[in-house]
Design an enzyme around this catalytic site. Structure first.
Site, PDB file in Angstrom:
ATOM      1  N   GLY A  36     -34.463 -11.367 -58.677  1.00 16.72           N
ATOM      2  CA  GLY A  36     -34.796 -12.763 -58.400  1.00 16.72           C
ATOM      3  C   GLY A  36     -36.282 -12.818 -58.134  1.00 16.72           C
ATOM      4  N   HIS A  37     -37.020 -13.414 -59.053  1.00 14.54           N
ATOM      5  CA  HIS A  37     -38.467 -13.508 -58.890  1.00 14.54           C
ATOM      6  C   HIS A  37     -38.848 -14.967 -58.721  1.00 14.54           C
ATOM      7  CE1 HIS A  37     -38.391  -9.416 -60.240  1.00 14.54           C
ATOM      8  NE2 HIS A  37     -38.061  -9.731 -61.481  1.00 14.54           N
ATOM      9  N   ASP A  76     -38.178  -7.494 -53.835  1.00 15.25           N
ATOM     10  CA  ASP A  76     -38.694  -8.766 -53.336  1.00 15.25           C
ATOM     11  C   ASP A  76     -40.093  -8.643 -52.741  1.00 15.25           C
ATOM     12  OD1 ASP A  76     -36.224  -9.862 -54.048  1.00 15.25           O
ATOM     13  OD2 ASP A  76     -35.358  -9.241 -52.141  1.00 15.25           O
ATOM     14  N   GLN A 106     -36.104  -4.781 -59.205  1.00 15.35           N
ATOM     15  CA  GLN A 106     -35.760  -3.952 -58.039  1.00 15.35           C
ATOM     16  C   GLN A 106     -36.979  -3.146 -57.582  1.00 15.35           C
ATOM     17  OE1 GLN A 106     -33.378  -3.939 -60.934  1.00 15.35           O
ATOM     18  NE2 GLN A 106     -32.917  -5.823 -59.904  1.00 15.35           N
ATOM     19  N   LYS A 158     -43.186  -9.123 -57.104  1.00 17.96           N
ATOM     20  CA  LYS A 158     -43.506  -8.603 -58.445  1.00 17.96           C
ATOM     21  C   LYS A 158     -43.701  -9.740 -59.441  1.00 17.96           C
ATOM     22  CE  LYS A 158     -39.657  -6.251 -58.269  1.00 17.96           C
ATOM     23  NZ  LYS A 158     -39.263  -6.421 -56.863  1.00 17.96           N
TER      24      LYS A 158
END
Ligand code: GDP
Ligand code: IMO
Ligand code: MG
Length: 428
Positions: free
Chosen positions: A40-41, A13, A223, A16
């Site tokens: 989760g982006h 988080d 990740q 990225k």
């Protein structure tokens, strides 16, 4: 300079997705090489906010071909759910390609992830519950199902039978759950096959040809270094290679195609799930950082654990990834602090450690040795050059740069696409 890897430095988080999106206009391909929908982006474009899990962030850029590489584990329901949601918002997703060798997350992987966590009790990893670990375990155990198996019903059935054989004993006898039938799994998986015919292909061949042609290819890591299966805080990690080497194996290209390794690092630290975290804050400063940085998981909505910047972690990540450039994100969140602590080394039961200790027990006992930097009060979200930043913010960035031993090429000062200061171009 065509092959660029984006990796997380800390525990995920870091931003990225935004970094990948930033390169979007000048990129031809964006490849996800590890993980699955545990990622989760969040990407903010104008007034629109997109939360991507399984799809590479490049899907939002019209000129980019998004690729899901062989190193990824794919949940087909999630895949088509995300594609449909983007289509409904007017995003063209027709360019997507998926490796025939990527593994599939099935219903039994999701179930096993959840029951295993419950079984672990206090020792739980705090996984995202998406079936990631069990799917990679099957891959390594050689009982996984790959995308290409969807096109051969006989093979698919045999493989699902093989995979369920032992799992049903486990589910019924150990976890007290119902057995899962081969038919229900095969039927579910086959229902996606027609839609996948034109998407699934030899992505390694595609990408190598693209690199030969001089295309710009961004390998987007999910990740982060400290969650990597080999280099992270094992066992409190994810089950894939989230470090730069994973880009080569997870995309089917040689390591010599990776020209730039870009580490994304937050101006402070966060972590979701269990495991050691030396700079973690449990006081009102932690609450302040969490709410100001809006540190709640994109995937599970869980409040993220928060703490100060940890310089030994950035040095460690620089080593194990070969980072050439850092993108420092969320500097704007620190605005308003009178002073900003930074972890420069650890105290482990009275002994000083200047680097991340190799023994996990030492890392669990590590408390941060802090150095304090002066804060700033001015809003920095409109700064677009380094000189626009208050002197205190400049000093903070320069100090982090010196401690990490790698240049900070980009600084994030807001969530918006253009809220960045570019000191060195990432593509040249
Ligand atoms: P990822 O998983 O590494 O892609 O990161 P996430 O999307 O899970 O979390 C990063 C969050 O920070 C997202 O909500 C981004 O929109 C946001 N973000 C990224 N860079 C910046 C920045 O420089 N400043 C601020 N305020 N937010 C940022
Ligand atoms: P992005 O790509 C933060 C964490 C989980 C858990 C551990 C194992 O958005 O940075 P898993 O479901 O992978 O088996 O969970 O890893 N985790 C993440 N934490 N960001 C992520 O992805 C994560 N993906 C997994 O919280 O501690
Ligand atoms: Mg995330």
């Amino acid at each position: 300079m065509p092959g660029i890897v984006i990796v997380g430095v800390q525990w995920g988080d870091e931003g990225k997705g935004k970094a990948t999106d930033l390169l979007g206009e000048r990129t031809d391909w964006v490849v996800k090489f590890n993980g699955g929908n545990n990622a989760g982006h969040t990407v903010v474009i104008g007034d629109e906010k997109y939360a991507l899990h399984l799809l590479p962030s490049g899907i939002l850029s019209p000129g980019v071909i998004p690729v899901i590489g062989n190193g990824v584990v794919v949940d087909l329901e999630v895949l088509f759910g995300e594609l449909e949601a983007l289509n409904a918002r007017g995003i063209d997703t027709s360019r997507l390609k998926i490796s025939a060798n990527a593994h599939i997350i099935t219903q039994y992987h999701r179930t096993l992830d959840k029951v295993t966590e419950r079984f672990l009790g206090k020792r739980m990893i705090g996984t995202t519950g998406r079936g990631i670990g069990p799917a990679y375990a099957d891959k390594i155990n050689r009982v996984g199902i790959r995308m290409q198996d969807l096109f051969d019903e006989n093979i698919l059935r045999q493989k699902v039978e093989g995979a369920l054989d032992q799992k049903n004993h486990l589910l019924v006898k150990v976890f007290n759950r119902r057995a899962i039938t081969v038919d229900e799994v095969v039927e579910d998986l086959l229902s996606y096959a027609p839609r996948l015919r034109s998407i699934v292909c030899d992505t390694s061949l595609l990408l190598n040809t693209a690199l030969d042609d001089g295309d710009v290819v961004v390998f987007e890591g999910g990740q982060a270094t400290m969650l990597d299966i080999d280099h992270g805080t094992y066992p409190f990690v994810t089950s894939s290679s989230a470090t730069a080497g994973g880009a080569a194996t997870g995309a089917g290209i040689g390591p010599n195609r990776l020209d730039r390794i870009v580490g994304i690092v937050k101006a402070y630290t966060t972590r979701v799930g269990s495991g050691p975290f030396p700079t973690e804050l449990f006081d009102e400063q932690g609450e302040w950082l969490r709410s100001r940085g809006f540190e709640f998981g994109t995937t599970t909505g869980r409040p993220r654990r928060v703490g100060w910047y940890d310089a030994p972690i950035t040095r460690y990540a620089t080593r194990v990834n070969g980072i050439t450039d850092l993108v420092l994100t969320k500097l704007d969140i620190l605005t308003g602090l009178a002073e900003i602590p930074v972890c420069v080394a650890y105290d482990v039961d009275g002994e000083r450690f200047d680097e991340v200790p190799v023994n996990q027990s030492d890392f669990h006992h590590a408390t941060p040795i802090l150095q304090y930097f002066s804060g700033w009060k001015q809003d920095i979200s409109r700064a677009r050059t380094f000189e626009d930043l208050p002197l205190e913010a400049q000093d903070y960035v320069l100090a982090l740069e010196e401690m990490s031993g790698t240049r900070i090429s980009v600084i994030g000062v807001g969530a918006a696409r253009d809220a960045v200061i570019v000191r060195h171009d990432l593509i040249d």
